[in-house]
Structures are given as structure tokens and as C-alpha cells.
Design a protein around this motif. Sequence first.
Motif, PDB file in Angstrom:
ATOM      1  N   HIS A   1      -2.258  -2.073  12.932  1.00 22.10           N
ATOM      2  CA  HIS A   1      -1.308  -1.561  11.925  1.00 22.10           C
ATOM      3  C   HIS A   1      -2.069  -0.963  10.747  1.00 22.10           C
ATOM      4  CE1 HIS A   1       2.603  -1.333   9.938  1.00 22.10           C
ATOM      5  NE2 HIS A   1       2.052  -1.844   8.852  1.00 22.10           N
TER       6      HIS A   1
ATOM      7  N   HIS B   1      -1.980   2.589   7.911  1.00 26.89           N
ATOM      8  CA  HIS B   1      -1.331   3.814   7.412  1.00 26.89           C
ATOM      9  C   HIS B   1      -2.413   4.811   7.020  1.00 26.89           C
ATOM     10  CE1 HIS B   1       2.777   1.988   6.827  1.00 26.89           C
ATOM     11  NE2 HIS B   1       2.052   0.889   6.825  1.00 26.89           N
TER      12      HIS B   1
ATOM     13  N   HIS C   1       7.901  -1.814  10.957  1.00 28.71           N
ATOM     14  CA  HIS C   1       7.737  -3.008  10.114  1.00 28.71           C
ATOM     15  C   HIS C   1       8.928  -3.934  10.330  1.00 28.71           C
ATOM     16  CE1 HIS C   1       5.470   0.099   7.797  1.00 28.71           C
ATOM     17  NE2 HIS C   1       4.639  -0.910   7.565  1.00 28.71           N
TER      18      HIS C   1
ATOM     19  N   ASP D   1      -3.574  -2.851   7.748  1.00 30.81           N
ATOM     20  CA  ASP D   1      -2.461  -2.343   6.948  1.00 30.81           C
ATOM     21  C   ASP D   1      -2.908  -1.671   5.665  1.00 30.81           C
ATOM     22  OD1 ASP D   1       0.080  -1.597   6.394  1.00 30.81           O
ATOM     23  OD2 ASP D   1       0.788  -3.561   5.761  1.00 30.81           O
TER      24      ASP D   1
ATOM     25  N   HIS E   1       3.838  -7.397  10.422  1.00 33.03           N
ATOM     26  CA  HIS E   1       4.155  -8.522   9.518  1.00 33.03           C
ATOM     27  C   HIS E   1       4.928  -9.687  10.133  1.00 33.03           C
ATOM     28  CE1 HIS E   1       2.314  -5.928   6.682  1.00 33.03           C
ATOM     29  NE2 HIS E   1       3.224  -4.986   6.891  1.00 33.03           N
TER      30      HIS E   1
HETATM   31 FE    FE Z   1       2.547  -1.257   6.919  1.00 33.28          FE
END
Ligand code: FE
Length: 430
Positions: free
Chosen positions: A66, A68, A223, A321, A270
Motif C-alpha cells: 500500500h 501512494h 482503504h 503507505d 488498514h
Molecule cells: Fe493509503
Amino acid sequence: MKSFVLKGNICYSADQKTIRTVEGGYAVCADGMAKGVYETLPEEYAALPVIDHGDMLIIPGLVDLHIHAAQYAYRGTGMDMELMEWLDVNAFPEEGKFADMEYAEKAYSVFVKHMRESASTHFVVMASRYPKSTKLLMEKMEEAGLVSLVGKVNMNRGAPDYLREMSEEEAAEETRRWLVEIQGKFRHTKPVLTPRFIPSCTDGLMEILGEIRREFDLPVHSHLSENLGEIEFVRELQPDSPFYGAGYDRVSLFGKDHVTGKHFPTVMGHCIWSGEEEIRMMLENGVTVAHCPACNMNVSSGIAPIRKYLDMGLNVGLGSDIAGGHTVSLFNAMVNAVQVSKLYWRLVDQSCAAITFPEAFHLATKGGGQVFGKVGSFEDGYEFSAVVLDDSSFDRTLPLTVLQRLERAVYLSLDLYGIRAKYCCGERLF
Ligand code: FE
Ligand code: GUN
């Protein structure tokens, strides 16, 4: 390349509780596939070239479940906020810049260079909502020799007009166009359908995304149950939904397609506050949890009950993340996973034992690797990826075993400065 033998101190996860180490061992790669680890090289592989990494540590390439890409530039800044405010103040303004191809070229070049230099070989990536710059990112990941699932983000509500898609039709059309444009273009870089999260996507868009997923047979990345403010907001947006994950499941975006009955890989970032029903559905549908402890601390979301998930048989991997998480170091994520699990045991639930170091190593390799198939080990039948670590800068006051050297390398984030070679799918990257 593709067929060779690596010699060195080899470490891999035999099972969730066990790291196997072979001092001065041989890890065999034939045609890009792992053929096992040996104390002495078997006769049948004697003709393969041996690359001797001396006294270094050799581990499988790590899997970042995960991340971005369009938030990479501001990592390590702007951390004094909770999730929803953090999105408004940091994430959205930065992601808006990826409409500009010149900026995207600059920012994604840095991102991909750093991913190439990291200990990770496999990534599940959220880009931004712009198809053109997402394609650019995919081209760069492919060129770097990394393996990734990359998603153009879908978001038609809850963000400023300059960033969000202005209608369900526009979002769907841009996603379709992106999918058609990149179809068959890459070997190691594949698309993943990416509704940002339920606050970002109207019910109508979610329904269309379920159809697009079916049409293109895509995996899903999103998410789930991350932050209490977010979860409360989802309850207001979908009052008839029994729990957060049901909002994905009712449009067949949660591991199982209710029209065809088929399962597909789904990664949910998460899952901190998932209730019993949500957990049961993740288990039944085969949804993978991307545990991102650094982000969970930074934006004050909480601690995911990973012990409980592992005991129940859920598939779990680790995510950096970025930029909710501040570092791409999955060594750091492993340490954080152990640390927050100790706090969870101490402060929340004493029936949830802490995660051990071998378990954290398993999460970062084979656990996350399941999303990609057989990835994250040197055992026979796995795709061959490896990272070579030089820990000679550490003192040798004590005579440490290979396992102790690995643990120290992880705790001291050696992946940020001590990688000397990296192999992905049987190719040497450097
Ligand atoms: Fe995220
Ligand atoms: N939920 C929706 N978008 C995001 C994001 O960019 N980062 C994190 N951590 N959670 C999110």
C-alpha cells in the motif's frame, strides 16, 4: 541473466513463525524462478554462474502492499493532523498537481528511482485520479524492472473541484480509457481498480466500478476502516450498510464477484476498526489486509489487531503507505508492526500476543507476496527476487548468528543505506 546462483548468508521465511537462515548458502534461480536454498550446491545446478556476495545477507525482495506514489514528494512533513484533515491539507493539493505532466514527470521519476533503490520489488500503488500521469508512472515502474499493480484513483466526491471527477460518467469513462490504453502494454506492471475509499465515491460510481472490474477482470485496491472520523462519515453516507466493507461488497468490489461467483485479489489498506462481520467477510472473500503501522500512528488512526487476523487465517501484508507513512523502509514497517502489536497487547487486549520478528518478516515477504502469486521466498516454485544487504558498517563486538544480524539490520533500517544488489524476477537491477 535469469539463471544463476547467489552465494551468501541467505534468509527467508519458511513459515509464519520461522526464518530459515543458511550461512554461506546457495539460492538458485532458473529462468527467473527460485529453485530452493542449499548448504552445498546440488550437482544439477553446477553449470550455473555463481554470484558470490561474500558475507552479506541475502533476503527475498520485499512487498509493499500500500503506497501512494503521488504523495511521495511531501513524505515526512505535515504530520500533526488526523486522517480527514490531513487529506484536505496535504494529500489532495499534492495529488492535484498530477494533472500537469511536467510535474508528474519530475515527481514520478524521483519516486520510481527511490523504489528501485529500496528493498521492495513488488508494490501495490495508488497513483492519482489522472489517467495520463498514471500511465506515465506505469511506464516508469516497468522500465525500472519492478513488479507492480498500479491504480488510477477514482474519486468523484469529497475533494475539491480541481481534483475530483465531476460526474460518475466522467470517472467511469476516464477509468475505461486508461484501462484500454495500457492493455497488454506491460509485463510486470498491471492495473488495479482503485476506488479511493467510500467517502470519495458516490454509490452510482461504485456500482459502475463493479461492472468495470468484471469487464476487465481486475484486482481491487482501496482503504477500509482506518480512522474513527472516516468510519463515522461512511456511516452517514451509507446508513443502510451494515458495516464499512459491505459498501464494497454490495457492488462486488470486495474479493468476490456476486454475478460470476469468482474471487479476485483485493487489498484493503488498514482495517484497524473492522468488526466481527467485516472480518468474517474478508476471510470468506479472501480479502488481504495491508497493515500500515507507521501511517496508523502518524494520522492517529489506531492499532490494527494483526494477531487476531493471523490467528483467524486472514492474509496480511505490510504497506509503507507513503505519505501517511513517512518512510518507504519496509524494515521500519516490520519494526513498527512488532512495536504497535506490543502496545495493543499491553493497552488494549491481553489475549492478542505481540507479533514476533519472524512473523513481521513473513508479513513483509510471503504475506504480501500472496497478492502476486508465489512471491517472497527462495523456495522452489517462487518467483525469484532478492536483496543483498551489507551490514559490515555495524560493530562486531558480539559474535552474532545470521538471524541476529538480520534482526539488527531490520531494527536499524539497513534497507535505507546498506543495499548492495537487487534482483527482481531473475533480473539484476543493480
Ligand atoms: Fe493509503
Ligand atoms: N483514505 C483515503 N485516502 C487516503 C490516503 O491517501 N491515505 C490514507 N492513509 N488513507 C486514505
